[in-house]
Design a protein around this motif. Structure first.
Motif, mmCIF file in Angstrom:
data_model
loop_
_atom_site.group_PDB
_atom_site.id
_atom_site.type_symbol
_atom_site.label_atom_id
_atom_site.label_comp_id
_atom_site.label_asym_id
_atom_site.label_seq_id
_atom_site.Cartn_x
_atom_site.Cartn_y
_atom_site.Cartn_z
ATOM 1 N N GLN A 149 -32.234 25.156 -22.939
ATOM 2 C CA GLN A 149 -33.102 25.096 -21.767
ATOM 3 C C GLN A 149 -32.327 25.483 -20.505
ATOM 4 O OE1 GLN A 149 -34.406 21.183 -20.534
ATOM 5 N NE2 GLN A 149 -36.356 21.982 -19.781
ATOM 6 N N LEU A 150 -31.095 25.018 -20.398
ATOM 7 C CA LEU A 150 -30.267 25.363 -19.238
ATOM 8 C C LEU A 150 -29.919 26.853 -19.234
ATOM 9 C CD1 LEU A 150 -27.786 22.335 -19.102
ATOM 10 C CD2 LEU A 150 -29.733 22.787 -17.590
ATOM 11 N N GLN A 151 -29.715 27.416 -20.420
ATOM 12 C CA GLN A 151 -29.350 28.829 -20.505
ATOM 13 C C GLN A 151 -30.483 29.737 -20.045
ATOM 14 O OE1 GLN A 151 -26.252 30.041 -21.213
ATOM 15 N NE2 GLN A 151 -25.705 27.879 -21.169
ATOM 16 N N HIS A 152 -31.716 29.258 -20.106
ATOM 17 C CA HIS A 152 -32.863 30.088 -19.737
ATOM 18 C C HIS A 152 -33.292 29.892 -18.283
ATOM 19 C CE1 HIS A 152 -33.679 32.018 -23.525
ATOM 20 N NE2 HIS A 152 -33.665 30.864 -24.173
ATOM 21 N N ARG A 153 -32.474 29.261 -17.481
ATOM 22 C CA ARG A 153 -32.797 29.133 -16.061
ATOM 23 C C ARG A 153 -32.873 30.525 -15.419
ATOM 24 N NH1 ARG A 153 -28.849 26.677 -12.701
ATOM 25 N NH2 ARG A 153 -30.443 26.754 -11.097
ATOM 26 N N PHE A 154 -33.941 30.746 -14.650
ATOM 27 C CA PHE A 154 -34.154 32.020 -13.944
ATOM 28 C C PHE A 154 -34.089 33.222 -14.896
ATOM 29 C CE2 PHE A 154 -32.252 29.178 -10.686
ATOM 30 C CZ PHE A 154 -33.329 29.117 -9.809
ATOM 31 N N ASP A 155 -34.528 33.011 -16.130
ATOM 32 C CA ASP A 155 -34.479 34.062 -17.138
ATOM 33 C C ASP A 155 -35.846 34.738 -17.223
ATOM 34 O OD1 ASP A 155 -34.118 35.723 -19.264
ATOM 35 O OD2 ASP A 155 -33.735 34.139 -20.740
ATOM 36 N N PHE A 156 -35.970 35.909 -16.603
ATOM 37 C CA PHE A 156 -37.234 36.634 -16.622
ATOM 38 C C PHE A 156 -37.474 37.326 -17.956
ATOM 39 C CE2 PHE A 156 -36.863 37.335 -11.753
ATOM 40 C CZ PHE A 156 -37.226 36.004 -11.550
ATOM 41 N N THR A 157 -36.472 37.339 -18.816
ATOM 42 C CA THR A 157 -36.616 38.005 -20.119
ATOM 43 C C THR A 157 -36.961 37.018 -21.234
ATOM 44 O OG1 THR A 157 -34.271 37.791 -20.726
ATOM 45 C CG2 THR A 157 -34.901 39.714 -19.398
ATOM 46 N N GLU A 158 -37.088 35.741 -20.909
ATOM 47 C CA GLU A 158 -37.410 34.750 -21.941
ATOM 48 C C GLU A 158 -38.764 35.075 -22.558
ATOM 49 O OE1 GLU A 158 -37.705 29.905 -22.643
ATOM 50 O OE2 GLU A 158 -37.509 30.707 -20.602
ATOM 51 N N THR A 159 -38.807 35.113 -23.874
ATOM 52 C CA THR A 159 -40.043 35.424 -24.592
ATOM 53 C C THR A 159 -40.728 34.145 -25.069
ATOM 54 O OG1 THR A 159 -38.946 35.558 -26.742
ATOM 55 C CG2 THR A 159 -39.004 37.581 -25.398
ATOM 56 N N VAL A 160 -41.948 34.299 -25.539
ATOM 57 C CA VAL A 160 -42.663 33.158 -26.118
ATOM 58 C C VAL A 160 -41.913 32.626 -27.333
ATOM 59 C CG1 VAL A 160 -44.803 32.448 -27.249
ATOM 60 C CG2 VAL A 160 -44.886 33.927 -25.231
ATOM 61 N N ALA A 161 -41.340 33.538 -28.123
ATOM 62 C CA ALA A 161 -40.545 33.113 -29.283
ATOM 63 C C ALA A 161 -39.328 32.315 -28.838
ATOM 64 C CB ALA A 161 -40.109 34.330 -30.092
#
Length: 307
Positions: A149-161
Protein backbone atom coordinates in the motif's frame (compact mmCIF):
# COMPACT_ATOMS: atom_id res chain seq x y z
CA UNK A 1 -16.00 -1.65 21.36
CA UNK A 2 -19.18 -0.95 19.41
CA UNK A 3 -21.48 -3.44 21.13
CA UNK A 4 -24.54 -2.45 19.08
CA UNK A 5 -22.99 -3.87 15.91
CA UNK A 6 -23.11 -7.37 17.42
CA UNK A 7 -26.59 -7.13 18.97
CA UNK A 8 -28.05 -9.56 16.42
CA UNK A 9 -25.59 -12.25 17.58
CA UNK A 10 -25.76 -12.03 21.39
CA UNK A 11 -23.45 -15.01 21.94
CA UNK A 12 -20.68 -13.36 19.93
CA UNK A 13 -21.43 -10.05 21.59
CA UNK A 14 -20.91 -11.60 25.03
CA UNK A 15 -17.72 -13.34 23.89
CA UNK A 16 -16.36 -10.01 22.66
CA UNK A 17 -17.22 -8.32 25.96
CA UNK A 18 -15.20 -11.02 27.70
CA UNK A 19 -12.39 -10.53 25.20
CA UNK A 20 -12.21 -6.80 25.84
CA UNK A 21 -12.14 -7.34 29.61
CA UNK A 22 -9.39 -9.92 29.18
CA UNK A 23 -7.24 -7.67 26.99
CA UNK A 24 -7.66 -4.65 29.27
CA UNK A 25 -6.66 -6.80 32.24
CA UNK A 26 -3.68 -8.60 30.70
CA UNK A 27 -2.00 -5.66 28.94
CA UNK A 28 0.17 -4.27 31.70
CA UNK A 29 3.19 -2.21 30.70
CA UNK A 30 5.45 -0.16 33.00
CA UNK A 31 5.89 2.50 30.31
CA UNK A 32 2.86 4.71 30.91
CA UNK A 33 2.69 6.50 27.52
CA UNK A 34 2.74 3.20 25.60
CA UNK A 35 0.38 1.53 28.07
CA UNK A 36 -2.07 4.42 27.75
CA UNK A 37 -1.91 4.34 23.94
CA UNK A 38 -2.83 0.65 23.84
CA UNK A 39 -5.66 0.99 26.35
CA UNK A 40 -7.04 4.00 24.49
CA UNK A 41 -7.10 2.04 21.24
CA UNK A 42 -8.82 -0.91 22.93
CA UNK A 43 -11.52 1.41 24.26
CA UNK A 44 -11.91 3.50 21.12
CA UNK A 45 -15.23 2.06 20.02
CA UNK A 46 -14.06 -0.28 17.26
CA UNK A 47 -16.21 -3.20 16.15
CA UNK A 48 -13.71 -5.97 17.02
CA UNK A 49 -14.36 -7.31 13.52
CA UNK A 50 -11.53 -9.83 13.36
CA UNK A 51 -12.20 -11.59 16.68
CA UNK A 52 -15.92 -11.39 15.91
CA UNK A 53 -15.32 -13.20 12.62
CA UNK A 54 -13.19 -15.72 14.50
CA UNK A 55 -16.05 -16.50 16.90
CA UNK A 56 -18.64 -16.69 14.09
CA UNK A 57 -16.63 -19.27 12.17
CA UNK A 58 -15.86 -21.18 15.38
CA UNK A 59 -19.57 -22.05 15.39
CA UNK A 60 -18.81 -24.42 12.50
CA UNK A 61 -16.83 -26.78 14.74
CA UNK A 62 -17.78 -29.04 17.66
CA UNK A 63 -14.98 -28.02 20.05
CA UNK A 64 -15.77 -24.95 22.10
CA UNK A 65 -13.01 -24.87 24.69
CA UNK A 66 -13.48 -21.34 26.13
CA UNK A 67 -9.80 -20.84 26.96
CA UNK A 68 -8.59 -21.83 23.50
CA UNK A 69 -11.25 -19.73 21.80
CA UNK A 70 -10.42 -16.72 23.97
CA UNK A 71 -6.73 -17.10 23.15
CA UNK A 72 -7.46 -17.45 19.43
CA UNK A 73 -9.74 -14.39 19.39
CA UNK A 74 -7.21 -12.39 21.43
CA UNK A 75 -4.50 -13.18 18.90
CA UNK A 76 -6.67 -11.81 16.07
CA UNK A 77 -7.26 -8.49 17.84
CA UNK A 78 -3.67 -8.13 19.04
CA UNK A 79 -2.35 -8.57 15.50
CA UNK A 80 -4.83 -5.96 14.26
CA UNK A 81 -3.83 -3.49 17.00
CA UNK A 82 -0.11 -4.03 16.32
CA UNK A 83 -0.63 -3.18 12.66
CA UNK A 84 -2.66 -0.10 13.56
CA UNK A 85 0.23 1.26 15.63
CA UNK A 86 2.71 0.69 12.81
CA UNK A 87 0.27 2.24 10.33
CA UNK A 88 0.14 5.27 12.60
CA UNK A 89 3.86 5.80 12.05
CA UNK A 90 3.40 5.63 8.28
CA UNK A 91 0.43 8.02 8.42
CA UNK A 92 2.39 10.49 10.54
CA UNK A 93 5.21 10.46 8.00
CA UNK A 94 2.71 11.20 5.26
CA UNK A 95 1.16 14.11 7.14
CA UNK A 96 4.15 15.49 9.04
CA UNK A 97 7.63 15.77 7.47
CA UNK A 98 9.39 15.21 10.81
CA UNK A 99 7.03 13.52 13.29
CA UNK A 100 7.93 13.79 16.96
CA UNK A 101 10.62 11.32 17.97
CA UNK A 102 8.89 10.22 21.17
CA UNK A 103 5.53 9.80 19.45
CA UNK A 104 7.07 7.69 16.71
CA UNK A 105 9.16 5.64 19.15
CA UNK A 106 6.16 4.93 21.39
CA UNK A 107 4.10 3.73 18.43
CA UNK A 108 6.91 1.40 17.32
CA UNK A 109 7.33 -0.08 20.78
CA UNK A 110 3.58 -0.44 21.27
CA UNK A 111 3.24 -2.28 17.96
CA UNK A 112 6.20 -4.54 18.71
CA UNK A 113 4.88 -5.34 22.18
CA UNK A 114 1.50 -6.30 20.72
CA UNK A 115 3.21 -8.61 18.20
CA UNK A 116 4.84 -10.47 21.12
CA UNK A 117 1.45 -10.74 22.84
CA UNK A 118 -0.03 -12.06 19.61
CA UNK A 119 2.41 -14.98 19.59
CA UNK A 120 1.85 -15.56 23.31
CA UNK A 121 -1.87 -16.03 22.70
CA UNK A 122 -1.26 -18.21 19.62
CA UNK A 123 0.82 -20.61 21.72
CA UNK A 124 -2.13 -21.03 24.11
CA UNK A 125 -4.15 -22.56 21.28
CA UNK A 126 -1.63 -25.47 21.19
CA UNK A 127 -0.89 -25.25 17.46
CA UNK A 128 1.02 -27.98 15.67
CA UNK A 129 4.33 -27.03 14.06
CA UNK A 130 2.63 -26.76 10.65
CA UNK A 131 -0.17 -24.62 12.07
CA UNK A 132 2.35 -22.33 13.75
CA UNK A 133 4.11 -22.00 10.40
CA UNK A 134 0.77 -21.01 8.87
CA UNK A 135 0.47 -18.24 11.48
CA UNK A 136 3.87 -16.89 10.51
CA UNK A 137 3.10 -16.98 6.78
CA UNK A 138 -0.26 -15.28 7.24
CA UNK A 139 1.35 -12.53 9.29
CA UNK A 140 4.02 -12.06 6.60
CA UNK A 141 1.37 -11.77 3.87
CA UNK A 142 -0.62 -9.21 5.85
CA UNK A 143 2.51 -7.13 6.47
CA UNK A 144 3.42 -7.37 2.78
CA UNK A 145 -0.01 -5.99 1.89
CA UNK A 146 0.55 -2.98 4.15
CA UNK A 147 3.99 -2.40 2.61
CA UNK A 148 2.54 -2.67 -0.90
CA UNK A 149 0.00 0.00 0.00
CA UNK A 150 2.85 2.39 0.81
CA UNK A 151 4.61 1.53 -2.45
CA UNK A 152 1.56 2.64 -4.44
CA UNK A 153 1.45 6.15 -3.00
CA UNK A 154 0.92 8.70 -5.81
CA UNK A 155 1.08 5.81 -8.29
CA UNK A 156 -0.91 6.80 -11.38
CA UNK A 157 -0.02 3.48 -13.02
CA UNK A 158 -1.67 1.30 -10.36
CA UNK A 159 -4.09 -1.09 -12.04
CA UNK A 160 -7.23 -2.75 -10.74
CA UNK A 161 -5.26 -6.01 -10.60
CA UNK A 162 -2.60 -4.26 -8.47
CA UNK A 163 -5.31 -2.94 -6.18
CA UNK A 164 -6.92 -6.33 -5.62
CA UNK A 165 -3.54 -8.00 -5.10
CA UNK A 166 -2.82 -5.44 -2.38
CA UNK A 167 -6.16 -5.61 -0.56
CA UNK A 168 -6.19 -9.39 -0.84
CA UNK A 169 -2.96 -9.49 1.17
CA UNK A 170 -3.99 -6.74 3.56
CA UNK A 171 -7.71 -6.92 4.37
CA UNK A 172 -8.59 -10.18 2.63
CA UNK A 173 -5.78 -12.08 4.33
CA UNK A 174 -6.65 -10.67 7.75
CA UNK A 175 -10.31 -11.72 7.45
CA UNK A 176 -9.30 -15.06 5.95
CA UNK A 177 -6.98 -15.74 8.87
CA UNK A 178 -9.67 -14.95 11.44
CA UNK A 179 -12.25 -17.15 9.69
CA UNK A 180 -9.87 -20.04 9.08
CA UNK A 181 -8.49 -20.04 12.62
CA UNK A 182 -11.95 -19.87 14.17
CA UNK A 183 -13.06 -22.95 12.23
CA UNK A 184 -9.77 -24.79 12.78
CA UNK A 185 -9.48 -24.22 16.54
CA UNK A 186 -13.14 -25.27 16.94
CA UNK A 187 -12.36 -28.57 15.21
CA UNK A 188 -14.30 -28.07 11.97
CA UNK A 189 -13.69 -30.52 9.14
CA UNK A 190 -10.81 -29.75 6.73
CA UNK A 191 -13.37 -29.00 4.01
CA UNK A 192 -15.11 -26.43 6.22
CA UNK A 193 -11.78 -24.87 7.23
CA UNK A 194 -10.90 -24.41 3.54
CA UNK A 195 -14.35 -23.00 2.77
CA UNK A 196 -14.07 -20.65 5.76
CA UNK A 197 -10.74 -19.33 4.49
CA UNK A 198 -12.19 -18.55 1.04
CA UNK A 199 -15.26 -16.95 2.54
CA UNK A 200 -13.16 -14.84 4.91
CA UNK A 201 -11.01 -13.59 2.03
CA UNK A 202 -14.01 -12.62 -0.08
CA UNK A 203 -15.74 -10.86 2.82
CA UNK A 204 -12.53 -8.94 3.55
CA UNK A 205 -12.13 -7.84 -0.07
CA UNK A 206 -15.78 -6.83 -0.34
CA UNK A 207 -15.51 -4.90 2.91
CA UNK A 208 -12.50 -2.96 1.62
CA UNK A 209 -14.25 -2.16 -1.67
CA UNK A 210 -17.37 -1.02 0.22
CA UNK A 211 -15.20 1.26 2.36
CA UNK A 212 -13.62 2.68 -0.80
CA UNK A 213 -17.03 3.33 -2.35
CA UNK A 214 -18.20 5.10 0.79
CA UNK A 215 -15.02 7.19 0.87
CA UNK A 216 -15.06 8.11 -2.82
CA UNK A 217 -18.71 9.09 -3.14
CA UNK A 218 -19.89 10.11 0.34
CA UNK A 219 -17.00 11.49 2.38
CA UNK A 220 -15.36 14.50 0.73
CA UNK A 221 -13.25 15.52 3.71
CA UNK A 222 -11.61 12.12 4.25
CA UNK A 223 -11.29 11.61 0.50
CA UNK A 224 -9.36 14.88 0.35
CA UNK A 225 -6.95 13.62 3.02
CA UNK A 226 -6.54 10.30 1.24
CA UNK A 227 -5.77 11.92 -2.11
CA UNK A 228 -3.37 14.42 -0.56
CA UNK A 229 -1.49 11.43 0.88
CA UNK A 230 -1.42 9.66 -2.48
CA UNK A 231 -3.71 6.83 -1.40
CA UNK A 232 -6.26 6.17 -4.14
CA UNK A 233 -9.46 4.16 -3.54
CA UNK A 234 -10.77 1.79 -6.19
CA UNK A 235 -13.15 4.29 -7.88
CA UNK A 236 -10.16 6.59 -8.51
CA UNK A 237 -8.05 3.76 -9.92
CA UNK A 238 -10.86 2.80 -12.30
CA UNK A 239 -10.99 6.40 -13.58
CA UNK A 240 -7.25 7.12 -13.55
CA UNK A 241 -7.05 7.17 -17.36
CA UNK A 242 -9.07 10.40 -17.48
CA UNK A 243 -6.65 13.32 -18.07
CA UNK A 244 -8.76 15.76 -16.03
CA UNK A 245 -8.56 13.54 -12.95
CA UNK A 246 -4.82 12.92 -13.28
CA UNK A 247 -4.20 16.65 -13.72
CA UNK A 248 -6.03 17.39 -10.49
CA UNK A 249 -4.25 14.60 -8.61
CA UNK A 250 -0.92 16.10 -9.66
CA UNK A 251 -1.65 18.92 -7.21
CA UNK A 252 -1.01 16.46 -4.36
CA UNK A 253 -1.03 18.30 -1.01
CA UNK A 254 -2.51 21.44 -2.59
CA UNK A 255 -5.73 19.67 -3.57
CA UNK A 256 -8.85 21.41 -2.29
CA UNK A 257 -12.40 20.30 -1.52
CA UNK A 258 -13.46 21.99 -4.75
CA UNK A 259 -10.98 19.78 -6.63
CA UNK A 260 -12.38 16.72 -4.88
CA UNK A 261 -15.88 17.68 -6.02
CA UNK A 262 -14.65 17.91 -9.61
CA UNK A 263 -13.02 14.48 -9.30
CA UNK A 264 -16.14 12.92 -7.79
CA UNK A 265 -18.25 14.22 -10.68
CA UNK A 266 -16.11 12.23 -13.12
CA UNK A 267 -15.95 8.90 -11.27
CA UNK A 268 -17.44 5.81 -12.87
CA UNK A 269 -19.84 4.63 -10.16
CA UNK A 270 -21.60 1.88 -12.19
CA UNK A 271 -18.29 0.12 -12.92
CA UNK A 272 -17.11 0.07 -9.30
CA UNK A 273 -20.55 -1.09 -8.14
CA UNK A 274 -20.34 -3.93 -10.67
CA UNK A 275 -16.97 -4.95 -9.16
CA UNK A 276 -18.57 -4.88 -5.73
CA UNK A 277 -21.55 -6.97 -6.84
CA UNK A 278 -19.24 -9.68 -8.17
CA UNK A 279 -17.76 -9.99 -4.68
CA UNK A 280 -21.10 -10.02 -2.86
CA UNK A 281 -22.51 -12.60 -5.31
CA UNK A 282 -19.50 -14.82 -4.62
CA UNK A 283 -20.08 -14.42 -0.87
CA UNK A 284 -23.68 -15.58 -1.34
CA UNK A 285 -22.51 -18.63 -3.29
CA UNK A 286 -20.02 -19.55 -0.56
CA UNK A 287 -22.56 -19.05 2.23
CA UNK A 288 -24.89 -21.44 0.45
CA UNK A 289 -22.19 -24.12 0.68
CA UNK A 290 -22.13 -23.95 4.51
CA UNK A 291 -24.19 -26.45 6.50
CA UNK A 292 -27.70 -25.18 7.17
CA UNK A 293 -28.00 -24.04 10.78
CA UNK A 294 -27.16 -21.34 13.29
CA UNK A 295 -23.60 -20.75 12.06
CA UNK A 296 -24.80 -20.12 8.51
CA UNK A 297 -27.63 -17.86 9.71
CA UNK A 298 -25.33 -15.84 11.97
CA UNK A 299 -22.81 -15.39 9.17
CA UNK A 300 -25.54 -14.22 6.77
CA UNK A 301 -26.71 -11.65 9.31
CA UNK A 302 -23.13 -10.49 9.91
CA UNK A 303 -22.44 -10.04 6.18
CA UNK A 304 -25.69 -8.09 5.82
CA UNK A 305 -24.70 -5.71 8.61
CA UNK A 306 -21.10 -5.34 7.47
CA UNK A 307 -21.74 -4.79 3.77
Amino acid sequence: MNLSFWAATPQVQEQLKQLQRYLLKTIDLPDQPIHSKILKLLQSGGKFLRPGIFYLFAELGPNHDPDQLLAGASAQELLHLALKFHDQISDDKLKIPNPGHNQQRNAIYAGDYLFTRYFEEILKTAPSSSEFSDHLKAMQRILTGHLDQLQHRFDFTETVADYFAEINQRTGEAFQFSAEQGARIAGATPELVTLSAELGTTIGNAYQVSQDIQLAFNDQQNLLGSLQNGQYPLPLILSMNQPEIRQLLEKRQTLTLEDVQLIQNQLDQPTVEAQYKQLTDHIDDLLNQLPTGKAQTDLRQFVGRLL
